[in-house]
Motif scaffolding. Structure first.
Motif, PDB file in Angstrom:
ATOM      1  N   ALA A  10     -54.554  33.778  22.858  1.00 38.55           N
ATOM      2  CA  ALA A  10     -54.986  32.860  23.917  1.00 38.55           C
ATOM      3  C   ALA A  10     -54.920  33.537  25.289  1.00 38.55           C
ATOM      4  CB  ALA A  10     -54.131  31.594  23.899  1.00 38.55           C
ATOM      5  N   LEU A  11     -53.882  34.337  25.511  1.00 39.15           N
ATOM      6  CA  LEU A  11     -53.749  35.040  26.789  1.00 39.15           C
ATOM      7  C   LEU A  11     -54.919  35.995  26.996  1.00 39.15           C
ATOM      8  CD1 LEU A  11     -52.066  35.636  29.331  1.00 39.15           C
ATOM      9  CD2 LEU A  11     -50.838  37.346  27.992  1.00 39.15           C
ATOM     10  N   LYS A  12     -55.310  36.698  25.946  1.00 44.45           N
ATOM     11  CA  LYS A  12     -56.441  37.616  26.052  1.00 44.45           C
ATOM     12  C   LYS A  12     -57.715  36.885  26.456  1.00 44.45           C
ATOM     13  CE  LYS A  12     -56.915  41.124  23.298  1.00 44.45           C
ATOM     14  NZ  LYS A  12     -56.970  42.079  22.181  1.00 44.45           N
ATOM     15  N   GLU A  13     -57.784  35.607  26.110  1.00 46.23           N
ATOM     16  CA  GLU A  13     -58.948  34.790  26.466  1.00 46.23           C
ATOM     17  C   GLU A  13     -58.779  34.132  27.837  1.00 46.23           C
ATOM     18  OE1 GLU A  13     -59.174  32.167  23.120  1.00 46.23           O
ATOM     19  OE2 GLU A  13     -59.796  33.776  21.758  1.00 46.23           O
ATOM     20  N   GLY A  14     -57.659  34.410  28.500  1.00 44.04           N
ATOM     21  CA  GLY A  14     -57.446  33.907  29.847  1.00 44.04           C
ATOM     22  C   GLY A  14     -56.677  32.604  29.933  1.00 44.04           C
ATOM     23  N   SER A  15     -55.965  32.223  28.892  1.00 41.23           N
ATOM     24  CA  SER A  15     -55.229  30.957  28.875  1.00 41.23           C
ATOM     25  C   SER A  15     -53.997  31.014  29.775  1.00 41.23           C
ATOM     26  CB  SER A  15     -54.788  30.620  27.448  1.00 41.23           C
ATOM     27  OG  SER A  15     -53.885  29.539  27.457  1.00 41.23           O
ATOM     28  N   ARG A  16     -54.007  30.170  30.783  1.00 40.21           N
ATOM     29  CA  ARG A  16     -52.838  30.071  31.668  1.00 40.21           C
ATOM     30  C   ARG A  16     -51.672  29.412  30.938  1.00 40.21           C
ATOM     31  NH1 ARG A  16     -54.460  30.774  37.269  1.00 40.21           N
ATOM     32  NH2 ARG A  16     -56.708  31.047  37.307  1.00 40.21           N
ATOM     33  N   GLU A  17     -51.980  28.515  30.023  1.00 42.08           N
ATOM     34  CA  GLU A  17     -50.918  27.853  29.250  1.00 42.08           C
ATOM     35  C   GLU A  17     -50.169  28.872  28.390  1.00 42.08           C
ATOM     36  OE1 GLU A  17     -54.165  26.750  29.161  1.00 42.08           O
ATOM     37  OE2 GLU A  17     -53.928  25.040  30.520  1.00 42.08           O
ATOM     38  N   ALA A  18     -50.906  29.780  27.758  1.00 41.94           N
ATOM     39  CA  ALA A  18     -50.273  30.816  26.935  1.00 41.94           C
ATOM     40  C   ALA A  18     -49.420  31.730  27.812  1.00 41.94           C
ATOM     41  CB  ALA A  18     -51.332  31.625  26.199  1.00 41.94           C
ATOM     42  N   PHE A  19     -49.926  32.058  28.987  1.00 40.98           N
ATOM     43  CA  PHE A  19     -49.163  32.886  29.924  1.00 40.98           C
ATOM     44  C   PHE A  19     -47.867  32.182  30.305  1.00 40.98           C
ATOM     45  CE2 PHE A  19     -48.018  34.123  34.249  1.00 40.98           C
ATOM     46  CZ  PHE A  19     -47.918  35.496  34.104  1.00 40.98           C
ATOM     47  N   THR A  20     -47.960  30.899  30.607  1.00 40.66           N
ATOM     48  CA  THR A  20     -46.777  30.117  30.975  1.00 40.66           C
ATOM     49  C   THR A  20     -45.778  30.079  29.829  1.00 40.66           C
ATOM     50  OG1 THR A  20     -48.064  28.778  32.511  1.00 40.66           O
ATOM     51  CG2 THR A  20     -45.979  27.842  31.737  1.00 40.66           C
TER      52      THR A  20
END
Length: 95
Positions: free
Chosen positions: A11-21
């Motif tokens: 998800a992070l690779k796709e730009g997900s801020r939620e995954a980053f959080t």
């Protein structure tokens, strides 16, 4: 647990801020403790955590750490600590 981490990386690779959080919430405290022990400086430890996650976000599209996000994050932090200590030594050597 590792499956969740792999989902966060995807998800992070796709730009997900939620995954980053989620990754931040999983690792920030442990990373801060690690950096504090290594640097013995609260401000520098905070900077290392911030810079580590900034670097993670900026390089998210190139991530290739499935199954071992923790190793990636701690390696990034260790390298930032080494760089910061080298910079400090360089400044101290300047007359």
């Amino acid at each position: 647990m590792k499956e969740d981490h792999n989902q966060y990386v995807t998800a992070l690779k796709e730009g997900s801020r939620e995954a980053f959080t989620m990754l931040y919430n999983l690792y920030a405290d442990r990373l801060y403790s690690f950096a504090l022990v290594q640097t013995r400086n609260k401000q520098m430890a905070e900077d290392v955590v911030q810079d580590t996650f900034l670097k993670l976000w900026n390089n998210r599209s190139n991530l290739n750490c499935y199954g071992n996000v923790q190793a990636l994050v701690f390696t990034m932090a260790r390298n930032l600590i080494i760089d910061a200590c080298s910079d400090i030594r360089s400044l101290e050597a300047v007359p």
